[in-house]
Design a protein around this motif. Structure first.
Motif, PDB file in Angstrom:
ATOM      1  N   LEU A   1       0.814  -1.214   0.000  1.00 46.77           N
ATOM      2  CA  LEU A   1       0.000   0.000   0.000  1.00 46.77           C
ATOM      3  C   LEU A   1       0.846   1.262   0.000  1.00 46.77           C
ATOM      4  CD1 LEU A   1      -2.886  -0.961   2.443  1.00 46.77           C
ATOM      5  CD2 LEU A   1      -3.010  -0.656  -0.029  1.00 46.77           C
ATOM      6  N   ASN A   2       1.987   1.256   0.695  1.00 44.46           N
ATOM      7  CA  ASN A   2       2.823   2.445   0.817  1.00 44.46           C
ATOM      8  C   ASN A   2       3.938   2.492  -0.224  1.00 44.46           C
ATOM      9  OD1 ASN A   2       1.335   3.297   3.050  1.00 44.46           O
ATOM     10  ND2 ASN A   2       2.533   1.989   4.419  1.00 44.46           N
ATOM     11  N   ALA A   3       4.023   1.518  -1.085  1.00 44.84           N
ATOM     12  CA  ALA A   3       5.100   1.466  -2.066  1.00 44.84           C
ATOM     13  C   ALA A   3       4.863   2.472  -3.184  1.00 44.84           C
ATOM     14  CB  ALA A   3       5.197   0.064  -2.654  1.00 44.84           C
ATOM     15  N   LEU A   4       5.949   3.010  -3.714  1.00 38.77           N
ATOM     16  CA  LEU A   4       5.834   3.913  -4.862  1.00 38.77           C
ATOM     17  C   LEU A   4       5.391   3.140  -6.100  1.00 38.77           C
ATOM     18  CD1 LEU A   4       9.016   6.104  -4.397  1.00 38.77           C
ATOM     19  CD2 LEU A   4       6.651   6.743  -3.960  1.00 38.77           C
ATOM     20  N   VAL A   5       5.945   1.946  -6.249  1.00 38.45           N
ATOM     21  CA  VAL A   5       5.557   1.058  -7.332  1.00 38.45           C
ATOM     22  C   VAL A   5       5.020  -0.199  -6.685  1.00 38.45           C
ATOM     23  CG1 VAL A   5       6.349  -0.251  -9.334  1.00 38.45           C
ATOM     24  CG2 VAL A   5       7.384   1.960  -8.813  1.00 38.45           C
ATOM     25  N   LYS A   6       3.779  -0.498  -6.930  1.00 39.79           N
ATOM     26  CA  LYS A   6       3.134  -1.618  -6.262  1.00 39.79           C
ATOM     27  C   LYS A   6       3.500  -2.926  -6.963  1.00 39.79           C
ATOM     28  CE  LYS A   6      -0.647   1.240  -4.570  1.00 39.79           C
ATOM     29  NZ  LYS A   6       0.265   1.961  -3.776  1.00 39.79           N
ATOM     30  N   VAL A   7       4.326  -3.737  -6.280  1.00 37.45           N
ATOM     31  CA  VAL A   7       4.712  -5.045  -6.804  1.00 37.45           C
ATOM     32  C   VAL A   7       4.609  -6.063  -5.685  1.00 37.45           C
ATOM     33  CG1 VAL A   7       6.272  -4.174  -8.579  1.00 37.45           C
ATOM     34  CG2 VAL A   7       7.152  -4.662  -6.304  1.00 37.45           C
ATOM     35  N   THR A   8       4.461  -7.287  -6.064  1.00 36.61           N
ATOM     36  CA  THR A   8       4.441  -8.370  -5.090  1.00 36.61           C
ATOM     37  C   THR A   8       5.773  -9.105  -5.182  1.00 36.61           C
ATOM     38  OG1 THR A   8       3.546  -9.946  -6.648  1.00 36.61           O
ATOM     39  CG2 THR A   8       1.954  -8.671  -5.373  1.00 36.61           C
ATOM     40  N   ARG A   9       6.021  -9.990  -4.245  1.00 36.11           N
ATOM     41  CA  ARG A   9       7.267 -10.755  -4.275  1.00 36.11           C
ATOM     42  C   ARG A   9       7.383 -11.568  -5.569  1.00 36.11           C
ATOM     43  NH1 ARG A   9      10.462 -10.595  -0.040  1.00 36.11           N
ATOM     44  NH2 ARG A   9       9.638 -10.084   2.006  1.00 36.11           N
ATOM     45  N   GLN A  10       6.243 -12.046  -6.068  1.00 34.00           N
ATOM     46  CA  GLN A  10       6.265 -12.835  -7.296  1.00 34.00           C
ATOM     47  C   GLN A  10       6.721 -11.988  -8.482  1.00 34.00           C
ATOM     48  OE1 GLN A  10       3.551 -12.613  -5.290  1.00 34.00           O
ATOM     49  NE2 GLN A  10       3.395 -14.665  -4.415  1.00 34.00           N
ATOM     50  N   ASP A  11       6.500 -10.669  -8.420  1.00 37.83           N
ATOM     51  CA  ASP A  11       6.896  -9.785  -9.502  1.00 37.83           C
ATOM     52  C   ASP A  11       8.393  -9.483  -9.486  1.00 37.83           C
ATOM     53  OD1 ASP A  11       4.259  -9.581 -10.353  1.00 37.83           O
ATOM     54  OD2 ASP A  11       3.859  -7.841  -9.100  1.00 37.83           O
ATOM     55  N   LEU A  12       9.048  -9.704  -8.365  1.00 38.46           N
ATOM     56  CA  LEU A  12      10.465  -9.377  -8.219  1.00 38.46           C
ATOM     57  C   LEU A  12      11.339 -10.457  -8.827  1.00 38.46           C
ATOM     58  CD1 LEU A  12      10.504  -7.999  -4.568  1.00 38.46           C
ATOM     59  CD2 LEU A  12      10.392  -6.698  -6.694  1.00 38.46           C
ATOM     60  N   MET A  13      12.459 -10.073  -9.390  1.00 36.86           N
ATOM     61  CA  MET A  13      13.392 -11.006  -9.981  1.00 36.86           C
ATOM     62  C   MET A  13      14.753 -10.790  -9.297  1.00 36.86           C
ATOM     63  SD  MET A  13      14.731 -11.357 -13.935  1.00 36.86           S
ATOM     64  CE  MET A  13      13.325 -10.486 -14.482  1.00 36.86           C
ATOM     65  N   PRO A  14      15.364 -11.863  -8.835  1.00 34.95           N
ATOM     66  CA  PRO A  14      16.680 -11.713  -8.205  1.00 34.95           C
ATOM     67  C   PRO A  14      17.674 -11.104  -9.204  1.00 34.95           C
ATOM     68  CG  PRO A  14      15.849 -13.941  -7.916  1.00 34.95           C
ATOM     69  CD  PRO A  14      14.905 -13.230  -8.829  1.00 34.95           C
ATOM     70  N   THR A  15      18.584 -10.266  -8.682  1.00 37.77           N
ATOM     71  CA  THR A  15      19.547  -9.610  -9.566  1.00 37.77           C
ATOM     72  C   THR A  15      20.474 -10.592 -10.238  1.00 37.77           C
ATOM     73  OG1 THR A  15      20.978  -9.232  -7.659  1.00 37.77           O
ATOM     74  CG2 THR A  15      19.525  -7.420  -8.336  1.00 37.77           C
ATOM     75  N   SER A  16      20.637 -11.777  -9.678  1.00 33.15           N
ATOM     76  CA  SER A  16      21.497 -12.778 -10.309  1.00 33.15           C
ATOM     77  C   SER A  16      20.896 -13.289 -11.625  1.00 33.15           C
ATOM     78  CB  SER A  16      21.740 -13.947  -9.360  1.00 33.15           C
ATOM     79  OG  SER A  16      20.505 -14.558  -9.030  1.00 33.15           O
ATOM     80  N   ASP A  17      19.568 -13.093 -11.810  1.00 32.34           N
ATOM     81  CA  ASP A  17      18.901 -13.538 -13.047  1.00 32.34           C
ATOM     82  C   ASP A  17      19.018 -12.519 -14.171  1.00 32.34           C
ATOM     83  OD1 ASP A  17      18.203 -15.799 -11.718  1.00 32.34           O
ATOM     84  OD2 ASP A  17      16.100 -15.245 -11.398  1.00 32.34           O
TER      85      ASP A  17
END
Length: 133
Positions: free
Chosen positions: A116-132
């Motif tokens: 709710l307070n995020a500037l860009v609303k994403v879920t953990r599933q939307d995140l990609m590890p930087t190693s990828d």
């Protein structure tokens, strides 16, 4: 929505074939066309060609006139109302899908209140590890 199979709207039946299939005179088909109850496609040579959808519609017209005694003006009203009901059903189905999507978003937000307070609303599933990357 009236989902037509891809070939159901393909014009393939000539007027004589349709008349025989439905046990009616070709003039009756011409009358139904003049009344706007069915609009067959035309070849370059101006031959009427009916699709399976047209035949289904003609069967409904014949059922209304033969079995229920509805006149052609009444048939036109009934078919128009049927089409509007199908359009409304499609709209309701789209609305239900939209509400389901909103419910899913609410559930995700409830599980992850920090979204709710995020500037860009994403879920953990939307995140990609930087190693990828």
């Amino acid at each position: 929505m009236t989902s037509s199979a891809p070939d159901r709207d393909k014009p393939v039946f000539m007027i004589s074939v349709v008349a025989e299939m439905l046990d009616i005179h070709p003039q009756t088909l011409r009358l139904y066309e003049r009344e706007g109850l069915v609009v067959p496609k035309r070849t370059d040579g101006n031959t009427r060609l009916y699709s399976q959808d047209d035949i289904d519609k003609l069967r409904r017209v014949l059922s209304l006139t033969r079995e229920l005694g509805v006149n052609l003006a009444g048939v036109e009203v009934i078919l128009s109302m049927r089409q509007k009901m199908e359009q409304l059903q499609d709209a309701v189905e789209q609305l239900v899908q939209y509400v389901q999507q909103l419910e899913m978003q609410v559930k995700v937000t409830e599980r992850n209140p920090q979204i709710l307070n995020a500037l860009v609303k994403v879920t953990r599933q939307d995140l990609m590890p930087t190693s990828d990357i």
